[in-house]
Design an enzyme around this catalytic site. Sequence first.
Site, PDB file in Angstrom:
ATOM      1  N   HIS A 127       0.838  -1.001  -0.197  1.00 36.54           N
ATOM      2  CA  HIS A 127       0.600   0.016  -0.009  1.00 36.54           C
ATOM      3  C   HIS A 127       0.576   0.947  -0.317  1.00 36.54           C
ATOM      4  O   HIS A 127       0.646   2.447  -0.361  1.00 36.54           O
ATOM      5  CB  HIS A 127      -1.112  -0.016   1.270  1.00 36.54           C
ATOM      6  CG  HIS A 127      -0.613   0.212   2.010  1.00 36.54           C
ATOM      7  ND1 HIS A 127       0.205  -0.735   3.055  1.00 36.54           N
ATOM      8  CD2 HIS A 127      -0.229   1.361   2.756  1.00 36.54           C
ATOM      9  CE1 HIS A 127       0.150   0.089   4.802  1.00 36.54           C
ATOM     10  NE2 HIS A 127       0.740   0.831   4.248  1.00 36.54           N
ATOM     11  N   ASP A 157       0.350  -7.473   1.242  1.00 34.18           N
ATOM     12  CA  ASP A 157       0.581  -6.023   1.972  1.00 34.18           C
ATOM     13  C   ASP A 157       2.148  -5.561   2.001  1.00 34.18           C
ATOM     14  O   ASP A 157       2.566  -5.248   2.512  1.00 34.18           O
ATOM     15  CB  ASP A 157      -0.403  -5.414   3.220  1.00 34.18           C
ATOM     16  CG  ASP A 157       0.475  -4.531   2.851  1.00 34.18           C
ATOM     17  OD1 ASP A 157       0.515  -3.435   1.708  1.00 34.18           O
ATOM     18  OD2 ASP A 157       0.088  -3.368   3.761  1.00 34.18           O
ATOM     19  N   SER A 241       4.570   2.408   7.749  1.00 32.55           N
ATOM     20  CA  SER A 241       3.774   1.538   6.558  1.00 32.55           C
ATOM     21  C   SER A 241       5.422   0.941   6.120  1.00 32.55           C
ATOM     22  O   SER A 241       6.128   1.689   4.857  1.00 32.55           O
ATOM     23  CB  SER A 241       3.321   1.469   5.782  1.00 32.55           C
ATOM     24  OG  SER A 241       2.143   1.634   6.644  1.00 32.55           O
TER      25      SER A 241
END
Length: 398
Positions: A127, A157, A241
């Site tokens: 993402h 992911d 992230s």
Amino acid sequence: MMKKRSFRAILMLSLTSAMLAGCDLFDTETESDPDTEMQENTPVTEEGEVKISEVRVDVSSDITDAVQEVDDAVVSVINMQQVGEDPFGWYEGGQTTDEENLQQVGTGSGAVYKVDGDTAYIFTNNHVVDGSDAIEVLFKDGSRVEATVIGADIWTDLAVLAIDSEVVSKTAKFGDSENLTVGEPAIAIGSPLGTNFASSVTSGIISATERTVPVDTNMDGENDWEMTAIQTDAAINPGNSGGPLVNIAGQVVGINSMKISSSTIEGMGFAIPSNDALDIINQLERNGEVVRPVIGVAMVDLAMVSPQQQQAILNLPEDVTEGIVIAEVQPDSSAEEAGLAANDVIVSFNGEEVANGIELRQEIYDTEVGDEVEIEYYRGGERQTTTITMRSTDDETL
């Protein structure tokens, strides 16, 4: 006479003890003099102004040692995308180029984990790079280079980037996430809230292992995957992230991916375990994608179908309350060859009961391409069985 001498001796000893005790008290009062303590503890200049102490403190610890092991390998990952043309570009007498139209739309984190000749490889989250027209990588020393997306996987992911190895000074090493102990130290490194806070370090503990976290991969409001994750209370914020979760030895034991965010929730971040991530990372690096088996159907959970439709259209027995309804079968797919059709309700796959699409997808991904698998399903109120041969495809349907 003897008694008088003994009494005098005892009296002399008592007086001597009292004098010694008095000396101790006098010395103690002198050492604790406030003016003396002030001179010793508060350094001042000749003018009487307070100055910085010259005493140096050793601040090294297990955490600082762990950070030093990996910090130089951690990077900021910058997602660049095309923006509209400058509405006043005509005034300058020319059109802007594609590169001039690129704009930073998001920032995440990552780490260099491998150098192979002229190429270095970086892991991050899918993402973080999703939708990008270009990717740039920012190092701790301020150097900034372009990166290429080698491969990305929506379900786990994860993504792998490639850059020129000339700018790399250190690589991160993976640790064994299966050996984690709840309560042991955990350190998150990344760029929370963007590059202005690059190389931020937060610490906490491993709060739990093997947490099941529901994920909405296509952002349609419905969870369609469950991720097995490490839970930590080390602060993880937007921008972290893709960055590493590190153990006390400086080894990457997880890749930070998400957090539960709410005004009433504190310290619930999640990372993809290194043992799970490494297999995907190796596939992405080698093939540019993760090859998974599919059966070739679009589906909907039985729980999403009203009881009236279950009776009128699916004609299900009343005791069947869980399963997956086939909405569409792809032409020339494994499902079509196995005789499956729209409105069939799958209730078992490869010997395991499946209650919803998440469970079915997990069972499918546990098989290998070429495997022959038994499926049990309801059609017209009757339970039937068929055998399907697993195939691979780039389509996101099952």
